[in-house]
Design a protein around this motif. Sequence first.
Motif, PDB file in Angstrom:
ATOM      1  N   ALA A  61       0.890  -1.281  -0.055  1.00  0.00           N
ATOM      2  CA  ALA A  61       0.137   0.057  -0.056  1.00  0.00           C
ATOM      3  C   ALA A  61       0.811   1.229  -0.067  1.00  0.00           C
ATOM      4  N   ASN A  62       2.062   1.237   0.420  1.00  0.00           N
ATOM      5  CA  ASN A  62       3.044   2.244   0.394  1.00  0.00           C
ATOM      6  C   ASN A  62       4.112   2.402  -0.652  1.00  0.00           C
ATOM      7  N   ASN A  63       4.006   1.476  -1.512  1.00  0.00           N
ATOM      8  CA  ASN A  63       5.066   1.258  -2.445  1.00  0.00           C
ATOM      9  C   ASN A  63       4.214   1.350  -3.772  1.00  0.00           C
ATOM     10  N   TYR A  64       4.514   2.623  -4.402  1.00  0.00           N
ATOM     11  CA  TYR A  64       3.583   2.916  -5.688  1.00  0.00           C
ATOM     12  C   TYR A  64       4.119   2.350  -6.684  1.00  0.00           C
ATOM     13  N   GLN A  65       5.479   1.978  -6.746  1.00  0.00           N
ATOM     14  CA  GLN A  65       6.126   1.264  -7.978  1.00  0.00           C
ATOM     15  C   GLN A  65       5.553  -0.159  -7.767  1.00  0.00           C
ATOM     16  N   LEU A  66       5.417  -0.708  -6.844  1.00  0.00           N
ATOM     17  CA  LEU A  66       4.865  -2.021  -6.717  1.00  0.00           C
ATOM     18  C   LEU A  66       3.481  -2.189  -7.076  1.00  0.00           C
ATOM     19  N   GLN A  67       2.683  -1.170  -6.717  1.00  0.00           N
ATOM     20  CA  GLN A  67       1.100  -1.143  -7.202  1.00  0.00           C
ATOM     21  C   GLN A  67       0.990  -1.078  -8.427  1.00  0.00           C
ATOM     22  N   SER A  68       1.858  -0.430  -9.203  1.00  0.00           N
ATOM     23  CA  SER A  68       1.898  -0.098 -10.859  1.00  0.00           C
ATOM     24  C   SER A  68       2.129  -1.531 -11.342  1.00  0.00           C
ATOM     25  N   SER A  69       2.676  -2.519 -10.966  1.00  0.00           N
ATOM     26  CA  SER A  69       3.234  -3.758 -11.608  1.00  0.00           C
ATOM     27  C   SER A  69       1.816  -4.553 -11.694  1.00  0.00           C
ATOM     28  N   GLU A  70       1.763  -5.177 -13.126  1.00  0.00           N
ATOM     29  CA  GLU A  70       0.890  -5.974 -13.482  1.00  0.00           C
ATOM     30  C   GLU A  70       0.669  -7.184 -13.019  1.00  0.00           C
ATOM     31  N   LEU A  71       2.002  -7.563 -12.395  1.00  0.00           N
ATOM     32  CA  LEU A  71       2.330  -8.772 -11.732  1.00  0.00           C
ATOM     33  C   LEU A  71       1.365  -8.779 -10.370  1.00  0.00           C
ATOM     34  N   PHE A  72       1.852  -7.576  -9.820  1.00  0.00           N
ATOM     35  CA  PHE A  72       1.169  -7.376  -8.446  1.00  0.00           C
ATOM     36  C   PHE A  72      -0.336  -7.366  -8.467  1.00  0.00           C
ATOM     37  N   THR A  73      -1.079  -6.471  -9.454  1.00  0.00           N
ATOM     38  CA  THR A  73      -2.471  -6.516  -9.684  1.00  0.00           C
ATOM     39  C   THR A  73      -2.894  -7.905  -9.775  1.00  0.00           C
ATOM     40  N   ASN A  74      -2.413  -8.712 -10.746  1.00  0.00           N
ATOM     41  CA  ASN A  74      -2.781 -10.014 -10.846  1.00  0.00           C
ATOM     42  C   ASN A  74      -2.888 -10.846  -9.609  1.00  0.00           C
TER      43      ASN A  74
END
Length: 244
Positions: free
Chosen positions: A174-187
């Motif tokens: 929730a505090n890592n915007y780079q991670l949130q933008s990842s398609e893998l993370f979204t999936n």
Amino acid sequence: MNKLNRGVPEKIMPEVLEIASRNYANHSQTYSDSELIQAGAEAQIPAEFIQQAIQEVRSRQKRQQKQRKVLAIVGASILAISGIWSIWTYNSFSRRASQVEAQWAQVENQLQRRADLIPNLVRVTQAYTEYEKEIVSLLQQSRQAYLQADTPEKKAAAVEQVNDAINRFQDYAANNYQLQSSELFTNLQYEIAGTENRLAVERMRYNQAVQRYNQTIQQFPNSVLAYRLGFEVQSFFQATTPEP
């Protein structure tokens, strides 16, 4: 061959003589109606009273024999009914227990599915940061604890570790915007949410099966038979799941 000429082993002679003596005593102690009437006459009892007494005694004996037969039939019926009830009740216990086992297998499928997401969480975490070794270690340890758990109680405790690890990962993400933008993370987020929903349903079904099973074996007189047959009360699965 004349049966009287057959040899009798010496070792059975005492038993033969005992039975013969008893049979002779029973035979010699019987009296005919005329003998009883004559004995009554000597005691100055009219013959009609002797005959009446004989009829009463014979009637009473017939009633007693009939009562014994009725009691024997009733006893046999009770035993038969008890046997049928025991078999039916045992089958009921077994059916309920099988339902609990089947539902627990479904819970385990979803728990395993969630545990299998952890390596992906580890990879996505490592791909976007080099500093969150604590979260990576927590995820890996929680999955290992789950894989080593071999009873529902141990699995429930291990699930708590998995929940904590996933929650820590969610907080970190929730505090890592780079991670949130990842398609893998979204999936992964969609997979986690879907798994949690399926797990909630299967856990509910499992607890319902446990409730039906426990009620069946705890009701009287089922509880007596359940105790003798080794059917024990099962625990509910109360593990909490993280919010998606």
